[in-house]
Design a protein around this motif. Structure first.
Motif, mmCIF file in Angstrom:
data_model
loop_
_atom_site.group_PDB
_atom_site.id
_atom_site.type_symbol
_atom_site.label_atom_id
_atom_site.label_comp_id
_atom_site.label_asym_id
_atom_site.label_seq_id
_atom_site.Cartn_x
_atom_site.Cartn_y
_atom_site.Cartn_z
ATOM 1 N N PRO A 55 -10.591 0.060 0.193
ATOM 2 C CA PRO A 55 -9.714 -0.898 -0.945
ATOM 3 C C PRO A 55 -8.588 -1.595 -0.272
ATOM 4 C CG PRO A 55 -10.165 1.315 -1.572
ATOM 5 C CD PRO A 55 -10.737 1.165 -0.140
ATOM 6 N N ASP A 56 -7.720 -1.045 0.626
ATOM 7 C CA ASP A 56 -6.770 -1.805 1.189
ATOM 8 C C ASP A 56 -6.994 -2.968 2.094
ATOM 9 O OD1 ASP A 56 -3.806 -1.978 1.788
ATOM 10 O OD2 ASP A 56 -4.371 -1.150 3.490
ATOM 11 N N GLY A 57 -8.123 -2.204 2.827
ATOM 12 C CA GLY A 57 -8.521 -3.509 3.859
ATOM 13 C C GLY A 57 -8.990 -4.909 2.910
ATOM 14 N N THR A 110 -8.436 1.437 -7.976
ATOM 15 C CA THR A 110 -8.125 1.457 -9.522
ATOM 16 C C THR A 110 -9.165 0.551 -10.401
ATOM 17 O OG1 THR A 110 -6.682 -0.323 -9.647
ATOM 18 C CG2 THR A 110 -5.698 1.602 -9.487
ATOM 19 N N THR A 169 -8.345 8.693 -2.768
ATOM 20 C CA THR A 169 -7.471 8.954 -1.639
ATOM 21 C C THR A 169 -6.466 7.733 -1.811
ATOM 22 O OG1 THR A 169 -9.124 10.053 -0.357
ATOM 23 C CG2 THR A 169 -7.389 9.148 0.992
ATOM 24 N N ASN A 170 -7.009 6.769 -1.886
ATOM 25 C CA ASN A 170 -6.265 5.488 -1.850
ATOM 26 C C ASN A 170 -5.722 5.090 -3.374
ATOM 27 O OD1 ASN A 170 -5.145 2.837 -1.943
ATOM 28 N ND2 ASN A 170 -6.149 2.365 -0.122
ATOM 29 N N PRO A 171 -4.771 5.105 -3.683
ATOM 30 C CA PRO A 171 -3.973 4.930 -5.087
ATOM 31 C C PRO A 171 -4.250 3.524 -5.693
ATOM 32 C CG PRO A 171 -2.238 5.715 -3.700
ATOM 33 C CD PRO A 171 -3.337 5.334 -2.731
ATOM 34 N N MET A 172 -4.854 2.471 -4.572
ATOM 35 C CA MET A 172 -5.242 1.406 -5.373
ATOM 36 C C MET A 172 -6.679 1.329 -5.455
ATOM 37 S SD MET A 172 -3.335 -0.922 -1.975
ATOM 38 C CE MET A 172 -2.694 -2.122 -2.912
ATOM 39 N N GLN A 198 -12.652 -3.132 4.972
ATOM 40 C CA GLN A 198 -12.526 -1.618 5.291
ATOM 41 C C GLN A 198 -11.728 -0.914 4.171
ATOM 42 O OE1 GLN A 198 -10.570 -1.144 9.011
ATOM 43 N NE2 GLN A 198 -12.255 -1.829 10.415
ATOM 44 N N LEU A 201 -7.871 -7.192 -8.322
ATOM 45 C CA LEU A 201 -6.533 -6.403 -8.055
ATOM 46 C C LEU A 201 -5.701 -7.104 -7.151
ATOM 47 C CD1 LEU A 201 -4.965 -4.006 -8.279
ATOM 48 C CD2 LEU A 201 -6.118 -2.842 -6.547
ATOM 49 N N ILE A 235 -7.525 -5.772 0.066
ATOM 50 C CA ILE A 235 -6.557 -6.199 -0.624
ATOM 51 C C ILE A 235 -5.714 -6.958 0.341
ATOM 52 C CG2 ILE A 235 -4.526 -5.732 -1.535
ATOM 53 C CD1 ILE A 235 -5.856 -3.150 -2.897
ATOM 54 N N ASN A 289 0.833 -1.173 0.088
ATOM 55 C CA ASN A 289 0.139 0.033 0.050
ATOM 56 C C ASN A 289 0.909 1.220 -0.179
ATOM 57 O OD1 ASN A 289 -1.749 2.268 0.707
ATOM 58 N ND2 ASN A 289 -3.142 0.961 1.903
ATOM 59 N N PRO A 290 0.857 2.043 -1.031
ATOM 60 C CA PRO A 290 1.381 3.053 -1.178
ATOM 61 C C PRO A 290 1.224 4.227 0.091
ATOM 62 C CG PRO A 290 0.525 2.940 -3.009
ATOM 63 C CD PRO A 290 -0.291 2.009 -2.154
ATOM 64 N N MET A 291 0.357 3.903 0.635
ATOM 65 C CA MET A 291 0.039 4.960 1.863
ATOM 66 C C MET A 291 0.774 4.704 3.168
ATOM 67 S SD MET A 291 -4.019 5.451 1.189
ATOM 68 C CE MET A 291 -4.196 7.157 1.569
ATOM 69 N N ASP A 337 -5.276 1.610 4.868
ATOM 70 C CA ASP A 337 -5.998 2.580 4.237
ATOM 71 C C ASP A 337 -7.319 2.288 5.228
ATOM 72 O OD1 ASP A 337 -7.650 3.844 2.230
ATOM 73 O OD2 ASP A 337 -8.491 1.935 1.952
#
Lengths: 568, 568
Positions: A196-198, B35, B30-33, A194, A218, A200, A31-33, B197
């Motif tokens: 997108p990243d939750g 997509t 906000t989240n680059p993921m 939670q 993804l 992933i 995660n780029p964040m 995220d």
């Protein structure tokens, strides 16, 4: 944005050779964040106070561990390590970060921000249990050593990256355990996680914990996890009737014939179906939207026809599916199966199987009885257990909400505690001994295995103590309760903490294995565990102990550190 | 990685004028993921089947809604809309995405991927209730219109972006309601959320739902949310004694004097403290680590001294804090307060307040009695409610795990249902009517307000019906139960769905307000709601209705679409 700079920071870290550790480059966090600003404000407040007191470079040792296994179980799977290592490999403040910090901490001296500009993790060392290992309360999953101000900044992101990862991997492993090895487990949680990243993270760690595939495209792309999916109810209701499909022709699999897929086969099938199962007598009443949608889907995926039964399963879904599947069969294709998404899954799967077997027999379609039956619809550990008890014919489970949200326990509660500073051991005392007292000192941790190959006990020792050896008689003590102790003669001794980030030391850096390898490790570790530790009902707690020396030291510190009257 | 291309895709979308909507550019998610690949595999399977059947451009209308308010309550706050709009503004497949899709869908014809290469959301229209609004079950939060294959691809990310956002905003609003307007609410959930995220979303939406600040520095940076934090227990245990602070000198606030902060004030204070509260008799026994840590923290932040009481609060934490706070006071500074993180928070806060008030009086320190008392430690709605019932002196609550994981209900369960295709209304039928039957047709939705200014009922009508007007007598019917109906004469009528993405139409695009404005909307909407809808115990359900015409149409479709014998 801060996130986008991570990859270049990574490249810098490995290129400038600022730490001996960077033999092989470590990539950017998924995660780029996950950047250096992803931490609690108080870590910066403390960093400033340390810096003001000239203590920021004091050598600290922190342990990351948890206090209680989740989900009422007696085991946990450790996950998230790779992301932590990537985090520290890329740990740097950008000028934008510094400007922001100055704006929110205007009371801090300017030189402090110069200090922040300089720091990275080249002075930090990270030791950890390999990712995918089965782990237990109190034993450090990660030990982080380095300048106290820097290591404190790592606390929040490390706990963030480990906590949910370990929780959901454990949840997935529990689902695998209850479903059994032969079932296919599909993670369908993207829309309930939670953000997108939750989602992933959920996909990655559910695969690690034993799932076979995900619906999350993804995650499939990022991690190479197999992808699965059928179609939704909306697909079914977007069709009115077979007239919605202008071209129903389909070439046979061998290319020799062309056929109009649906209507003929449907009628042909009807007759046979009445023979097969007299209970399903209402023909011609199947839902026409559904029939059209199935036909359309089969025309698109003749070799992968998998249909969602969403209307009345026995009166409409199964007859429609069989009609289309038989038509495909006549053209040399083999349908994949159905997904049941409502109703009594045990009953419906059994009835569906009967129909498939009858068709195999009556129509002489080899393999039709083995059609894959997938079940979804708010499944969790308990419902799968209940299905097992009732008996069912489900081959694959699609699990979403309960899996990815860890509904029955939504947090693991990892903590990050100071255990030593400038070589002085520190203990955290609490009135609630068993729950909150931390185990002091920089420690080494071992897993002792018995004759049958099962792990018997984990033991923590002081760093200065000799390494426990196979065949030796080792006294294992409960860390807090005097009367609980046992001698163990291990067949095999495994050191748990390995060096994943050697900082400026010359220690070799342990490999970060592929997700597939971590998944295999997890499966193997769970198989090696004594079955009573892993069972759902009243599992036996696995024992975690300390050496006699560490026990004595804990209790010496306890007596000397506790203010009078604090502890009963 | 796919994520990194989002910002440039955004720039393209607004630069090339491919849709009339892009008057003002819409930023990247906000989240680059977030997509275009962030969707379920079956959306691509369906897209292919639609495309094969030549149906991909069929004009579909989907409603996104939920079926039940979370947390046993009778209201929900709608959140996540801005991220959805940003998602569609940036919706495009990159060549890398296409290559990946080809690799996982090798059975699909090449021309399908050419089709995917071309699609964006320029043909899509999105209507939604403004973010931060109070919303109720069954009423569409978002209506998406456009080519069926494209809109299906949006289903998963939209539900992902709305589901957790609305859930955690609602949770935050519930915490605000129980804590009351005068309390400060701090979100401390970063380490317990679902990865980076999850945490960033939690911070954003908790602020939206009424929290005042977060501990999450990156969220502070991204969204301008105020940041808060004290120090941790590790900070305390990193100090042994006052000797760890080489330089204890502090200039007075006006710069006129310099003073050694701690020891003198500590002794001076002791005497007065014994006068103030005879219960706290054990002096000289306060924890020296803690005293040193407090002193060090005060030297770093003399104008913002906020201490974490972590050892025995009354015997050590409060005396140590008061010693340091009084010393600061003598130099012209004003301490901020304490954070209680363990023990009986009601009792301890009351006792602490007594001590602070006694010191204000005995030492003549104006304002000392108003010292901010912050409480943390596994707080949630129930514990705050319990504290209120017991009585307490807490000014601020720091809430983490239960807030961000939505522990008591970890998912909202938003759905995305087809309600019309090529202008033909579609209904989803189910044996469980109240729960699963969808409300068909492209609809307009209105909130009808009564004389007192409270909203009375939401009503959905068919698009072709006349707009309900204030002062008119309007028949509001329960969508499924014939006997439930009422005439309402609204004082004011508000149309709920606004156009946020006009696609190729010329409709004006509704503004995406700032987070602060959305937060204000949320607060205002909750204030406007009748108190019995919002109360914790047995709240009254808010009524959601359909027009007489829509009612008749639902039941007409129902009779015509349901296979015989499906519904009882």
């Amino acid at each position: 944005m801060a996130g986008t700079s991570a990859p270049s920071a990574s490249a810098d870290a490995s290129a400038n050779g600022s730490h001996a550790a960077a033999e092989a480059p470590v990539g950017a966090p998924t995660n780029p964040m996950a950047t250096a600003l992803l931490t609690d404000q108080y870590q910066f407040s403390m960093a400033y106070a340390y810096w003001k007191a000239g203590k920021h470079a004091d050598q600290a040792v922190f342990d990351l561990y948890f206090r209680k296994n989740p989900f009422g179980g007696e085991f946990t799977v450790f996950a998230g390590l790779e992301e932590c290592v990537k985090f520290i490999a890329n740990f740097r403040f950008t000028e934008d970060d510094i400007s922001f910090l100055q704006s929110v901490m205007p009371m801090c001296e300017g030189a402090f921000f110069d200090y922040l500009r300089e720091i990275d993790c080249s002075d930090v060392e990270v030791y950890a249990i390999p990712e995918g290992s089965v782990v237990f309360p109190k034993v450090p999953l990660i030990r982080v050593e380095g300048p106290v101000a820097v290591v404190q900044l790592l606390e929040t992101p490390f706990v963030n990256l480990i906590n949910y990862a370990s929780l959901v991997t454990t949840n997935a492993a529990r689902h695998r355990h209850v479903a059994g090895k032969s079932k296919v487990l599909l993670e369908f949680g993207l829309r309930r996680a939670q953000g997108p990243d939750g989602a992933i993270s959920a996909s990655k760690y559910c695969f690690m914990g034993g799932f076979d595939a995900t619906s999350n495209v993804l995650a499939g792309n990022l991690f190479g996890i197999p992808l699965r999916g059928t179609h939704s109810h909306a697909f079914v209701s977007s069709y009115m009737s077979l007239d919605d499909i202008p071209d129903k022709s389909l070439k046979s699999k061998d290319g020799s014939r062309c056929f109009h897929l649906v209507p003929s086969s449907y009628f042909k099938f009807l007759v046979g179906f009445q023979v097969a199962d007299s209970l399903c007598g209402v023909f011609g009443e199947t839902n026409q939207s559904e029939l059209a949608a199935f036909a359309s889907y089969a025309l698109a995926f003749p070799s992968n026809f998998l249909a969602l039964d969403t209307y009345d399963v026995m009166r409409s879904g199964i007859p429609n599916f069989c009609a289309v599947a038989l038509a495909l069969h006549d053209l040399g294709y083999k349908a994949s199966g159905i997904r049941l998404d409502s109703g009594d899954l045990a009953y419906l799967s059994i009835e569906a199987r009967k129909v498939f077997c009858a068709i195999e027999k009556d129509f002489n379609v080899p393999g039709f009885g083995k059609m894959i039956i997938t079940a979804s619809n708010d499944l969790n550990e308990e419902t799968i257990d209940a299905l097992n008890k009732q008996g069912h014919e489900v081959d694959a489970f699609g699990i979403g909400t309960y899996l990815v949200t860890c509904y029955s326990q939504a947090a693991l509660g990892c903590v990050f505690k100071l255990v030593e500073i400038n070589s002085k051991p520190r203990i955290k005392l609490s009135e609630d001994v068993a729950k909150y007292v931390s185990i002091p000192c920089k420690k080494r941790c071992f897993r002792l295995y018995g004759k049958e190959g099962y792990p018997l006990v984990d033991i923590m020792i002081r760093e200065s103590e000799p390494t426990p050896k196979a065949g030796e008689r080792i006294l294992c003590r409960h860390p807090f309760i005097e009367s609980k102790r046992a001698y163990v003669v291990p067949q095999h001794v495994e050191e748990l903490l390995q060096c994943y980030w050697p900082g400026k030391s010359n220690k070799p850096r342990a490999e970060l294995p592929s997700l597939e390898k971590i998944r295999s490790r997890c499966m193997q570790q769970l198989e090696k565990l004594r079955p009573d530790h892993i069972r759902r009902l009243n599992p036996t707690p696995y024992k975690v102990s300390v050496s006699a020396k560490l026990y004595d030291f804990i209790h010496y510190l306890w007596l000397n550190e506790a203010p009078v009257g604090e502890l009963q």
